[in-house]
Scaffold this active site. Structure first.
Site, PDB file in Angstrom:
ATOM      1  N   ARG A  50      10.430 -47.855 -21.374  1.00 51.70           N
ATOM      2  CA  ARG A  50       9.808 -48.018 -22.687  1.00 51.70           C
ATOM      3  C   ARG A  50       9.294 -46.698 -23.268  1.00 51.70           C
ATOM      4  O   ARG A  50       9.473 -46.418 -24.439  1.00 51.70           O
ATOM      5  CB  ARG A  50       8.661 -49.018 -22.570  1.00 51.70           C
ATOM      6  CG  ARG A  50       8.388 -49.702 -23.869  1.00 51.70           C
ATOM      7  CD  ARG A  50       7.874 -51.064 -23.707  1.00 51.70           C
ATOM      8  NE  ARG A  50       6.845 -51.116 -22.659  1.00 51.70           N
ATOM      9  CZ  ARG A  50       5.883 -52.016 -22.654  1.00 51.70           C
ATOM     10  NH1 ARG A  50       5.814 -52.894 -23.624  1.00 51.70           N
ATOM     11  NH2 ARG A  50       5.007 -52.055 -21.675  1.00 51.70           N
ATOM     12  N   ASP A  93      13.100 -50.857 -24.715  1.00 49.98           N
ATOM     13  CA  ASP A  93      12.090 -51.876 -24.450  1.00 49.98           C
ATOM     14  C   ASP A  93      12.854 -53.149 -24.068  1.00 49.98           C
ATOM     15  O   ASP A  93      13.630 -53.684 -24.879  1.00 49.98           O
ATOM     16  CB  ASP A  93      11.268 -52.077 -25.736  1.00 49.98           C
ATOM     17  CG  ASP A  93      10.229 -53.183 -25.590  1.00 49.98           C
ATOM     18  OD1 ASP A  93      10.310 -53.945 -24.604  1.00 49.98           O
ATOM     19  OD2 ASP A  93       9.348 -53.275 -26.469  1.00 49.98           O
ATOM     20  N   LYS A 150      13.883 -56.520  -5.276  1.00 50.00           N
ATOM     21  CA  LYS A 150      12.900 -57.530  -4.920  1.00 50.00           C
ATOM     22  C   LYS A 150      11.552 -57.217  -5.585  1.00 50.00           C
ATOM     23  O   LYS A 150      11.370 -56.059  -5.966  1.00 50.00           O
ATOM     24  CB  LYS A 150      12.754 -57.621  -3.402  1.00 50.00           C
ATOM     25  CG  LYS A 150      12.061 -56.381  -2.779  1.00 50.00           C
ATOM     26  CD  LYS A 150      11.813 -56.587  -1.334  1.00 50.00           C
ATOM     27  CE  LYS A 150      10.435 -57.091  -1.050  1.00 50.00           C
ATOM     28  NZ  LYS A 150       9.392 -56.050  -0.946  1.00 50.00           N
ATOM     29  N   ASP A 179      18.396 -55.615  -0.699  1.00 51.35           N
ATOM     30  CA  ASP A 179      17.370 -55.631   0.337  1.00 51.35           C
ATOM     31  C   ASP A 179      17.578 -54.318   1.056  1.00 51.35           C
ATOM     32  O   ASP A 179      18.565 -54.162   1.782  1.00 51.35           O
ATOM     33  CB  ASP A 179      17.551 -56.807   1.294  1.00 51.35           C
ATOM     34  CG  ASP A 179      16.394 -56.870   2.272  1.00 51.35           C
ATOM     35  OD1 ASP A 179      16.087 -55.830   2.890  1.00 51.35           O
ATOM     36  OD2 ASP A 179      15.772 -57.939   2.413  1.00 51.35           O
ATOM     37  N   HIS A 180      16.695 -53.351   0.839  1.00 51.50           N
ATOM     38  CA  HIS A 180      17.027 -51.997   1.298  1.00 51.50           C
ATOM     39  C   HIS A 180      17.154 -51.906   2.817  1.00 51.50           C
ATOM     40  O   HIS A 180      17.751 -50.989   3.339  1.00 51.50           O
ATOM     41  CB  HIS A 180      16.080 -50.944   0.702  1.00 51.50           C
ATOM     42  CG  HIS A 180      14.738 -50.860   1.355  1.00 51.50           C
ATOM     43  ND1 HIS A 180      13.713 -51.693   1.028  1.00 51.50           N
ATOM     44  CD2 HIS A 180      14.256 -50.038   2.315  1.00 51.50           C
ATOM     45  CE1 HIS A 180      12.653 -51.384   1.762  1.00 51.50           C
ATOM     46  NE2 HIS A 180      12.960 -50.381   2.559  1.00 51.50           N
ATOM     47  N   LYS A 184      19.984 -49.640   5.852  1.00 56.47           N
ATOM     48  CA  LYS A 184      19.589 -48.719   6.941  1.00 56.47           C
ATOM     49  C   LYS A 184      20.741 -48.600   7.927  1.00 56.47           C
ATOM     50  O   LYS A 184      21.383 -49.597   8.280  1.00 56.47           O
ATOM     51  CB  LYS A 184      18.315 -49.226   7.627  1.00 56.47           C
ATOM     52  CG  LYS A 184      17.101 -49.155   6.691  1.00 56.47           C
ATOM     53  CD  LYS A 184      15.813 -49.457   7.391  1.00 56.47           C
ATOM     54  CE  LYS A 184      14.658 -49.621   6.412  1.00 56.47           C
ATOM     55  NZ  LYS A 184      13.933 -48.408   6.086  1.00 56.47           N
ATOM     56  N   GLU A 218       3.855 -50.925  10.036  1.00 53.44           N
ATOM     57  CA  GLU A 218       3.609 -49.844   9.076  1.00 53.44           C
ATOM     58  C   GLU A 218       2.211 -49.272   9.287  1.00 53.44           C
ATOM     59  O   GLU A 218       1.281 -50.021   9.606  1.00 53.44           O
ATOM     60  CB  GLU A 218       3.709 -50.370   7.647  1.00 53.44           C
ATOM     61  CG  GLU A 218       5.079 -50.905   7.292  1.00 53.44           C
ATOM     62  CD  GLU A 218       5.176 -51.163   5.801  1.00 53.44           C
ATOM     63  OE1 GLU A 218       5.636 -50.274   5.086  1.00 53.44           O
ATOM     64  OE2 GLU A 218       4.746 -52.244   5.367  1.00 53.44           O
ATOM     65  N   ASP A 237       6.272 -60.248   0.895  1.00 51.71           N
ATOM     66  CA  ASP A 237       6.670 -58.840   0.733  1.00 51.71           C
ATOM     67  C   ASP A 237       7.673 -58.408   1.805  1.00 51.71           C
ATOM     68  O   ASP A 237       8.561 -57.593   1.529  1.00 51.71           O
ATOM     69  CB  ASP A 237       5.401 -57.964   0.817  1.00 51.71           C
ATOM     70  CG  ASP A 237       5.661 -56.504   0.464  1.00 51.71           C
ATOM     71  OD1 ASP A 237       6.338 -56.261  -0.554  1.00 51.71           O
ATOM     72  OD2 ASP A 237       5.200 -55.626   1.203  1.00 51.71           O
ATOM     73  N   HIS A 242      13.128 -58.833   4.136  1.00 50.17           N
ATOM     74  CA  HIS A 242      13.597 -57.884   5.155  1.00 50.17           C
ATOM     75  C   HIS A 242      13.741 -58.513   6.551  1.00 50.17           C
ATOM     76  O   HIS A 242      14.784 -58.393   7.191  1.00 50.17           O
ATOM     77  CB  HIS A 242      12.648 -56.684   5.254  1.00 50.17           C
ATOM     78  CG  HIS A 242      12.408 -55.976   3.947  1.00 50.17           C
ATOM     79  ND1 HIS A 242      13.398 -55.791   3.006  1.00 50.17           N
ATOM     80  CD2 HIS A 242      11.295 -55.400   3.423  1.00 50.17           C
ATOM     81  CE1 HIS A 242      12.891 -55.125   1.974  1.00 50.17           C
ATOM     82  NE2 HIS A 242      11.624 -54.892   2.198  1.00 50.17           N
ATOM     83  N   LYS A 342       0.489 -54.098   7.920  1.00 53.04           N
ATOM     84  CA  LYS A 342       0.095 -52.787   7.384  1.00 53.04           C
ATOM     85  C   LYS A 342      -1.088 -52.281   8.210  1.00 53.04           C
ATOM     86  O   LYS A 342      -1.807 -53.057   8.820  1.00 53.04           O
ATOM     87  CB  LYS A 342      -0.320 -52.918   5.922  1.00 53.04           C
ATOM     88  CG  LYS A 342       0.827 -53.462   5.049  1.00 53.04           C
ATOM     89  CD  LYS A 342       1.007 -52.641   3.808  1.00 53.04           C
ATOM     90  CE  LYS A 342       2.135 -53.134   2.930  1.00 53.04           C
ATOM     91  NZ  LYS A 342       3.344 -52.320   2.983  1.00 53.04           N
TER      92      LYS A 342
HETATM   93  C1  BG6 Z   1       9.044 -52.764   0.697  1.00 52.56           C
HETATM   94  C2  BG6 Z   1       7.673 -53.406   0.667  1.00 52.56           C
HETATM   95  O1  BG6 Z   1      10.025 -53.711   0.364  1.00 52.56           O
HETATM   96  O2  BG6 Z   1       9.304 -52.255   1.985  1.00 52.56           O
HETATM   97  C3  BG6 Z   1       6.615 -52.398   1.078  1.00 52.56           C
HETATM   98  O3  BG6 Z   1       7.400 -53.878  -0.647  1.00 52.56           O
HETATM   99  C4  BG6 Z   1       6.958 -51.789   2.412  1.00 52.56           C
HETATM  100  O4  BG6 Z   1       5.340 -53.025   1.141  1.00 52.56           O
HETATM  101  C5  BG6 Z   1       8.394 -51.252   2.401  1.00 52.56           C
HETATM  102  O5  BG6 Z   1       6.039 -50.737   2.666  1.00 52.56           O
HETATM  103  C6  BG6 Z   1       8.820 -50.791   3.788  1.00 52.56           C
HETATM  104  O6  BG6 Z   1      10.051 -50.130   3.695  1.00 52.56           O
HETATM  105  P1  BG6 Z   1      10.460 -49.021   4.765  1.00 52.56           P
HETATM  106  O7  BG6 Z   1      11.879 -48.697   4.431  1.00 52.56           O
HETATM  107  O8  BG6 Z   1       9.524 -47.879   4.590  1.00 52.56           O
HETATM  108  O9  BG6 Z   1      10.303 -49.670   6.107  1.00 52.56           O
END
Ligand code: BG6
Length: 493
Positions: A50, A93, A150, A179-180, A184, A218, A237, A242, A342
């Protein structure tokens, strides 16, 4: 360097192009792809957001982002000069169709000549507006693909609303849900280890496997996103996406090929076989907790509720441990223990496949005996190790055995190049139109069905979440969850 013989230029448009994810991850990933020779001549990257920061302002922002968040070993002035020329910026926008006309103008002829990827790195509330306006502006065709980040909803119902909205303009085959974790390197290696070796598949069943553990630990807290996180919590989350994706890759049957449809079909069967979490099972098989103030690396850190933006009566969980069960022939009776949190003492993600004990030990003294384990480490370093029993060398009486680890990690001579970031793999796959590592709508919905049952039970529970001090491995209840079954969490070093 050009790697892809069928290489063709592509337009990559990033909505939310000046947002946190884009600057920290997506642009550095695109830069690295360019450095590796994976972006063909004519490929352009357009940031769309935006605020009207202009092309020069955007270029400066991207450069700073790569400086700060990219891999310093990858910096190359010549690559930057080339990458910079690919960058453009348009103020769009999401809710204003007129602004999409500016995007159309910026794309110009390349829209009809090339494939176009729209990456929606915005809040999901905007996904439907963006795709509706793309369609209304004539910016959707057979050659356009859309990427969804996500969270896709907060529940089954809200995820359906988002998916329905996007489906108004894009067919499922052109929708790429990221989904990252699937990008990996070791997660993909899991597929190779399982299906490119004859060794594991015959023992990959409840006859030989005792339990599976998936831990994503984490050290970070909520990193300035308290509002988002409080609305979400660790189950939404991390677990719903994941960890369930990792679980489905571990538990799926052999796909007929590596094609997206074949892989997704097997993953979906697993997600649909997850034993429904009744109120009673939620009470027995889940632990939720929130961190309180504590010490991390000798430094005092505040509790979750005292973080910036926090409110004192939040019940949101920052830690979850769950026993999940898969009711099918292969896995009946094998618990899958999932754990994430966390502010834990170390950052690592690991999958542990623990095999059954030998039926009868012929070795004197059982103190040292421990079951075989396959330990797949996703981060911070990638590794795969097989825990085995071996004879302890020496002339002692009898035969003493001891656990050793067999390292199945790639030898240096193969892994001599850097390991690509998850987003590099995934963005390149979208550009190439390969959706194997993306999540189908049916998977998202099956995962929500399972997660919703837990969330609903928690919402009506009369007991508060457990607490754990920052810097600890979570509440005692998480250890008891596993100990009750006569097991323990794999201790990593
Ligand atoms: C994200 C979450 O999808 O993945 C975060 O929203 C989290 O809260 C993160 O910290 C962790 O990703 P990675 O690749 O650092 O393990």
């Amino acid at each position: 360097m050009q790697h892809n013989t069928t290489c063709f230029p592509c337009n990559v448009v990033i909505f939310g192009g000046n947002g946190d994810l884009a600057i920290r991850k997506l642009l550095p990933a695109l830069y690295n792809l360019d450095r590796g020779g994976y972006l063909c001549e004519g490929t352009q990257v357009i940031g769309a957001s935006r605020t009207d920061i202009g092309r020069d302002g955007y270029i400066e922002m991207v450069r700073q982002g790569i400086d700060e968040f990219g891999d310093p070993d990858c910096w190359d002035e010549t690559v930057w000069e080339r990458f910079k020329d690919r960058l453009n910026y348009v103020a769009v926008d999401a809710r204003n169709l007129d602004s999409f006309k500016l995007l159309k103008k910026a794309l110009g002829k390349s829209f009809t000549q090339n494939d176009t990827v729209y990456y929606m790195s915005t809040a999901p509330d905007f996904f439907g507006d963006i795709t509706d306006n793309l369609a209304a502006a004539g910016l959707v065709s057979d050659r356009t693909r859309v990427v969804m980040e996500k969270p896709i909803g907060k529940s089954l119902e809200s995820s359906k609303t988002i998916n329905d909205a996007v489906a108004r303009s894009f067919p499922e085959k052109n929708i790429y849900r990221i989904d990252h974790y699937l990008g990996k390197e070791t997660v993909q290696n899991l597929l190779a280890v399982r299906f490119a070796n004859a060794l594991f598949e015959p023992v990959w069943t409840n006859a030989h496997i005792d339990n599976v553990q998936i831990t994503v630990a984490e050290t970070v807290g909520v990193e300035g996103r308290w509002g988002y996180y409080d609305d979400s919590g660790a189950l939404r989350d991390m677990i719903q996406n994941h960890l369930l994706q990792l679980l489905s890759l571990v538990a799926m049957g052999v796909p007929v090929s590596l094609d997206a449809e074949a892989v997704r079909a097997e993953k979906l069967k697993v997600l649909k076989s997850l034993k429904k979490m009744s109120v009673d099972r939620v009470r027995r098989n889940t632990v939720r907790a929130q961190y309180t103030a504590g010490n991390m690396d000798g430094r005092k850190v505040p509790g979750y509720k005292e973080e910036e933006g926090g409110v004192p009566d939040s019940q949101t969980e920052t830690f979850v441990a769950i026993r999940a069960d898969i009711h099918n022939w292969r896995w009946r009776g094998v618990p899958f223990y999932l754990r994430t949190g966390k502010r834990l003492p170390a950052r690592y993600s690991e999958i542990v496949i623990q095999f059954k004990d030998v039926p009868h030990s012929i070795f004197p003294g059982t103190a040292n005996m421990s079951p075989n384990k396959l330990v797949i480490r996703l981060q911070p370093e990638e590794s795969i190790q097989l825990y085995m029993m071996n004879k302890l060398p020496g002339l002692g009486e009898g035969m003493e055995v001891t656990p050793v680890t067999l390292n199945l990690t790639l030898p240096d001579r193969i892994a001599d190049s850097r390991v690509p970031e998850a987003y590099e793999r995934l963005i390149l796959d979208v550009i190439r139109g390969n959706s194997t590592l993306f999540v189908h709508r049916d998977e998202v919905e099956a995962a929500w069905v399972w997660a919703d049952a837990i969330l609903d039970s928690w919402a009506t529970a009369t007991v508060d979440p457990h607490v754990y001090p920052a810097g600890s491995w979570g509440p005692q209840a998480a250890f008891e969850l596993v100990a009750r079954d006569g097991r323990s969490w794999h201790e990593t070093n």
